[in-house]
Design a protein around this motif. Structure first.
Motif, PDB file in Angstrom:
ATOM      1  N   LYS A  74       0.817  -1.212   0.000  1.00 47.40           N
ATOM      2  CA  LYS A  74       0.000   0.000   0.000  1.00 47.40           C
ATOM      3  C   LYS A  74       0.854   1.266   0.000  1.00 47.40           C
ATOM      4  O   LYS A  74       0.518   2.243  -0.667  1.00 47.40           O
ATOM      5  N   ASN A  75       1.977   1.260   0.733  1.00 44.33           N
ATOM      6  CA  ASN A  75       2.738   2.491   0.964  1.00 44.33           C
ATOM      7  C   ASN A  75       4.150   2.507   0.376  1.00 44.33           C
ATOM      8  O   ASN A  75       4.777   3.560   0.361  1.00 44.33           O
ATOM      9  N   GLY A  76       4.650   1.385  -0.068  1.00 43.26           N
ATOM     10  CA  GLY A  76       6.047   1.302  -0.482  1.00 43.26           C
ATOM     11  C   GLY A  76       6.299   1.636  -1.938  1.00 43.26           C
ATOM     12  O   GLY A  76       5.387   1.772  -2.745  1.00 43.26           O
ATOM     13  N   SER A  77       7.591   1.725  -2.247  1.00 44.05           N
ATOM     14  CA  SER A  77       8.006   1.956  -3.631  1.00 44.05           C
ATOM     15  C   SER A  77       7.938   0.646  -4.405  1.00 44.05           C
ATOM     16  O   SER A  77       7.761  -0.428  -3.825  1.00 44.05           O
ATOM     17  N   ALA A  78       8.115   0.717  -5.700  1.00 44.54           N
ATOM     18  CA  ALA A  78       8.080  -0.489  -6.540  1.00 44.54           C
ATOM     19  C   ALA A  78       9.187  -1.462  -6.138  1.00 44.54           C
ATOM     20  O   ALA A  78       8.974  -2.671  -6.100  1.00 44.54           O
ATOM     21  N   LYS A  79      10.376  -0.942  -5.830  1.00 44.55           N
ATOM     22  CA  LYS A  79      11.486  -1.815  -5.426  1.00 44.55           C
ATOM     23  C   LYS A  79      11.223  -2.460  -4.067  1.00 44.55           C
ATOM     24  O   LYS A  79      11.556  -3.618  -3.855  1.00 44.55           O
ATOM     25  N   GLU A  80      10.612  -1.711  -3.141  1.00 40.01           N
ATOM     26  CA  GLU A  80      10.268  -2.286  -1.847  1.00 40.01           C
ATOM     27  C   GLU A  80       9.215  -3.381  -1.997  1.00 40.01           C
ATOM     28  O   GLU A  80       9.302  -4.431  -1.359  1.00 40.01           O
TER      29      GLU A  80
END
Length: 154
Positions: A74-80
């Motif tokens: 929900k809140n992270g970047s694509a890499k995360e």
């Protein structure tokens, strides 16, 4: 003769003390009490919610790993998001006391510290810091064989 009596009384006192300690805990190692899981804070929160008209927040369902992945998705970047897809298990994130909190994150990465999971594991610890906060916490990421890849304060 007096020394034997003192030593024997000391041993008996030690056994009694151990018995008293073990009698005060339940079979799961926790404290035995008549508390049914409702604290003064919980009760006050429920009363405040009734007055304000807000519904109390529901506790997140699923395993700690599922909860963490949902947070990052929900809140992270694509890499995360790509990094947390490799998580297989999370332990120690459910109750934090700000004294000596430790969380363990297990992944399907291989190769340990020098493996290809090293960089994504740094992203995992960064995302974990966004998810959980502690005054004195340490999160550790492990590979598929249980070898430490990285750790970080959170």
């Amino acid at each position: 003769m007096g020394i034997k009596v003192k030593v024997t009384l000391g041993v008996v006192a030690g056994i009694v003390a151990l018995g008293a300690c073990s009698a005060s805990t339940d079979d799961k190692g926790g404290n035995a009490s008549s508390d049914k899981g409702t604290s003064v804070t919980d009760t006050a929160d429920k009363k405040a919610d009734k007055k304000s008209g807000k519904k109390p927040e529901k506790k997140a369902a699923g395993s700690q790993a599922d909860q963490f992945k949902a947070f990052v998705n929900k809140n992270g970047s694509a890499k995360e998001k790509a990094a947390v897809a490799h998580i297989t298990k999370v332990q120690g994130a459910e109750k934090l006391n700000n004294v000596m909190d430790t969380a363990d994150i297990y992944t399907d990465f291989t190769g340990g510290l020098m493996g290809k999971g090293a960089a994504p594991s740094e992203l995992i610890t960064s995302a974990f810091k966004d998810w959980k906060h502690s005054d004195n916490g340490l999160v550790t990421v492990y590979d598929a064989t249980g070898e430490t890849i990285t750790n970080s304060e959170f």
